[in-house]
Design a protein around this motif. Structure first.
Motif: not given
Length: 165
Positions: A77-78, A102-108
């Motif tokens: 997720f980086i 959540t935002f990081s996961a969605i963007l990744s």
């Protein structure tokens, strides 16, 4: 119990010599093996007992495994985490822990899907995405080293743990 089995197999092996030569006064006959016919099943090879020794794993093994899993998930997720951190630096925007993850996961996942759509083949797109993860990690390390006041990794950790909210 496994030690008893090991001791039993050792005592049986020690009773029968492995390289025992036949006595000089007993005749030795060599018999050619007969070919098995189609009606008779082939003789089964004698099964040997095996002793499997399994060590118990300590607490450190499980803690290390949990840490590796956490680091792998974070590494995956980086790209999204770095983008979320950049967005959180904008004045007036504050993200909570759940929103940041959540935002990081969605963007990744979106970044990986873009790689998947642009590059044919799952394996090749996965390698390119891992390359992106390495590139983002190197960029974050360079930013951390070159700027002393930024503290990128501590701020990201605080963002994802809820300490910066």
């Amino acid at each position: 119990m496994s030690e008893e089995n090991l001791n039993n197999t050792n005592s049986v092996e020690s009773e029968v010599p492995v390289n025992a030569a036949p006595a000089a006064d007993t005749p030795v006959e060599e018999i050619a093996p007969a070919e098995p016919s189609a009606a008779e099943p082939a003789p089964q090879a004698a099964t040997q007992t095996q002793v499997i020794v399994q060590r118990e794993r300590g607490f450190a093994h499980y803690v290390g495994f949990a840490l590796l899993c956490f680091l792998c998930i974070t590494f995956y997720f980086i790209p999204g985490i770095a983008l979320t951190y950049a967005i959180s630096l904008i004045p007036g925007i504050s993200l909570g822990t759940i929103a940041a993850w959540t935002f990081s996961a969605i963007l990744s996942v979106i970044a990986w899907v873009i790689f998947k759509l642009k590059i044919k083949g799952f394996k090749k797109s996965f390698y390119f995405y891992i390359g992106l993860c390495v590139l983002v990690t190197i960029l974050l390390i360079i930013i951390e080293v070159l700027t002393e006041e930024t503290n990128v990794f501590s701020n990201i950790f605080g963002l994802l743990c809820g300490a910066s909210a």
